[in-house]
Scaffold this active site. Structure first.
Site, short mmCIF file in Angstrom:
data_model
loop_
_atom_site.label_atom_id
_atom_site.label_comp_id
_atom_site.label_asym_id
_atom_site.label_seq_id
_atom_site.Cartn_x
_atom_site.Cartn_y
_atom_site.Cartn_z
N ASN A 6 12.22 72.49 50.38
CA ASN A 6 13.23 72.91 49.41
C ASN A 6 12.87 74.24 48.78
O ASN A 6 11.72 74.48 48.40
CB ASN A 6 13.40 71.83 48.33
CG ASN A 6 13.90 70.53 48.93
OD1 ASN A 6 14.35 70.51 50.07
ND2 ASN A 6 13.81 69.45 48.18
N HIS A 57 9.40 76.68 53.16
CA HIS A 57 10.59 77.49 53.45
C HIS A 57 10.88 78.52 52.36
O HIS A 57 11.99 79.05 52.28
CB HIS A 57 11.82 76.59 53.68
CG HIS A 57 11.75 75.82 54.97
ND1 HIS A 57 12.61 74.81 55.30
CD2 HIS A 57 10.89 75.94 56.03
CE1 HIS A 57 12.29 74.32 56.50
NE2 HIS A 57 11.25 74.98 56.96
N CYS A 117 9.93 92.12 50.02
CA CYS A 117 10.43 93.26 50.77
C CYS A 117 11.01 92.77 52.09
O CYS A 117 10.50 91.85 52.70
CB CYS A 117 9.28 94.23 51.01
SG CYS A 117 9.82 95.75 51.76
N ILE A 160 11.75 57.54 52.77
CA ILE A 160 12.83 57.24 51.81
C ILE A 160 14.04 58.10 52.16
O ILE A 160 13.99 59.33 52.10
CB ILE A 160 12.37 57.55 50.36
CG1 ILE A 160 11.11 56.74 50.02
CG2 ILE A 160 13.50 57.27 49.38
CD1 ILE A 160 10.50 57.08 48.67
N1 APR Z 1 17.89 60.64 48.40
C1 APR Z 1 17.14 60.74 49.53
N2 APR Z 1 17.60 61.28 50.67
C2 APR Z 1 18.85 61.74 50.68
C3 APR Z 1 19.69 61.67 49.55
C4 APR Z 1 19.16 61.09 48.38
N3 APR Z 1 19.86 60.98 47.26
N4 APR Z 1 20.89 62.21 49.87
C5 APR Z 1 20.80 62.60 51.17
N5 APR Z 1 19.57 62.32 51.65
C6 APR Z 1 19.03 62.58 52.99
C7 APR Z 1 20.04 62.61 54.11
O1 APR Z 1 20.31 61.28 54.58
C8 APR Z 1 19.32 63.47 55.15
O2 APR Z 1 18.49 62.68 56.00
O3 APR Z 1 18.46 63.87 52.97
C9 APR Z 1 18.44 64.37 54.30
C10 APR Z 1 18.90 65.81 54.22
O4 APR Z 1 18.78 66.42 55.48
P1 APR Z 1 19.15 67.95 55.68
O5 APR Z 1 20.46 68.25 55.02
O6 APR Z 1 19.03 68.27 57.11
O7 APR Z 1 18.05 68.71 54.81
P2 APR Z 1 16.56 69.09 55.23
O8 APR Z 1 15.98 68.08 56.14
O9 APR Z 1 15.83 69.41 53.98
O10 APR Z 1 16.79 70.43 56.04
C11 APR Z 1 15.66 71.13 56.51
O11 APR Z 1 17.05 72.93 57.18
O12 APR Z 1 18.81 74.38 56.84
C12 APR Z 1 17.47 74.22 56.75
O13 APR Z 1 16.02 75.53 55.50
C13 APR Z 1 16.90 74.44 55.37
O14 APR Z 1 14.93 73.44 54.39
C14 APR Z 1 16.15 73.17 55.07
C15 APR Z 1 15.90 72.61 56.46
#
Ligand code: APR
Length: 239
Positions: free
Chosen positions: A85, A102, A110, A204
């Site tokens: 995040n 990230h 820069c 989770i």
């Molecule tokens: N609590 C826990 N998990 C949750 C909740 C919640 N309240 N709401 C949604 N989720 C879960 C979803 O089910 C999903 O598995 O969070 C996950 C989010 O996945 P992504 O949207 O793909 O996010 P992330 O895995 O952090 O993405 C990775 O992708 O676009 C890039 O750089 C960006 O850091 C990011 C990376």
């Protein structure tokens, strides 16, 4: 030691949208137009506007019960948070040991020097600073004069996985907690393999990718429901 690997789901209940869920960021935006080096070369304003929006609402959001539970846990045991995040809600909650693999939306750096091949990456300007307002078109690096950009990792860019630190802690980890990530983005998702032999592992997520769950205890639900409960039980064990 406890390692917590988090994704956008950790901050979802603070009002920050996830990326790949329904209504997520990548439904609203085309990632190729706003989060790649090529996008930066083709349309800086679009890229900066996208990140400015992130900056504005992420600055306003507050940590939720899951962030606060992590901070509480860290008062009792060594906790390393490895997060994808770019928000700073773990910091706002009081967590200290956080690896933002990230990047962070509240820093600028820069711009990448596109005109040199990667083997000369030492030539890049290393300017980086904390910001109170989003990077705007025309903001130039005070050190070398090139354009400034948000300190976030775009698709196709190198990720600092803290490899030396990872190997340093690998055999000290008793509990590995994965929270709120689809684990579709690499190299971050490699952490699931890297920590596969940790004795206790929890995942989770309300809608996890079931292919990832080998060896994990699944806590199928929201971070604010399961992290505080898990922290309480871990604290009891440690007491
Ligand atoms: N609590 C826990 N998990 C949750 C909740 C919640 N309240 N709401 C949604 N989720 C879960 C979803 O089910 C999903 O598995 O969070 C996950 C989010 O996945 P992504 O949207 O793909 O996010 P992330 O895995 O952090 O993405 C990775 O992708 O676009 C890039 O750089 C960006 O850091 C990011 C990376």
């Amino acid at each position: 030691m406890i390692v917590i690997f988090s994704g956008a789901g950790l901050s979802a209940e603070s009002g920050i949208p996830t990326y790949r869920d329904t209504g997520g960021v990548w439904e609203k935006y085309n990632m190729e137009e706003v989060a790649t080096p090529l996008a930066w070369m083709q349309n800086r304003k679009l890229v900066l506007d996208f990140h400015a929006e992130d900056f504005e609402y992420m600055q306003k959001c507050q940590p939720n019960a899951a962030h606060l539970a992590i901070a509480e846990l860290a008062n009792h045991v060594d906790v390393v948070c490895i997060t994808q995040n770019i928000d700073t809600l773990l910091e706002k909650a009081g967590v200290k040991d956080i690896w933002h693999i990230h990047g962070r939306i509240d820093y600028q750096k820069c711009e990448w020097h596109f005109d040199i091949p990667p083997m000369y990456s030492d030539w890049q300007c290393d300017y980086k600073s904390l910001i109170n307002e989003p990077v705007k078109l025309g903001d130039l690096c005070p050190k070398c004069g090139k354009h400034l950009r948000p300190d976030v990792v775009w698709f196709g860019e190198a990720v600092d996985m803290h490899v030396d630190d990872l190997y340093r802690i690998q055999n000290q980890v008793d509990v590995f907690i994965v929270v709120g990530t689809s684990a579709q983005v690499y190299p971050a998702a490699n952490l699931l393999k890297f920590f596969q032999n940790v004795p206790r592992k929890y995942f989770i997520d309300p809608d996890p990718n079931t292919e990832l769950l080998d060896g994990f205890t699944l806590l199928k639900g929201k971070a604010t429901k399961y992290l505080p409960a898990l922290v309480e039980s871990l604290k009891e064990e440690l007491a």
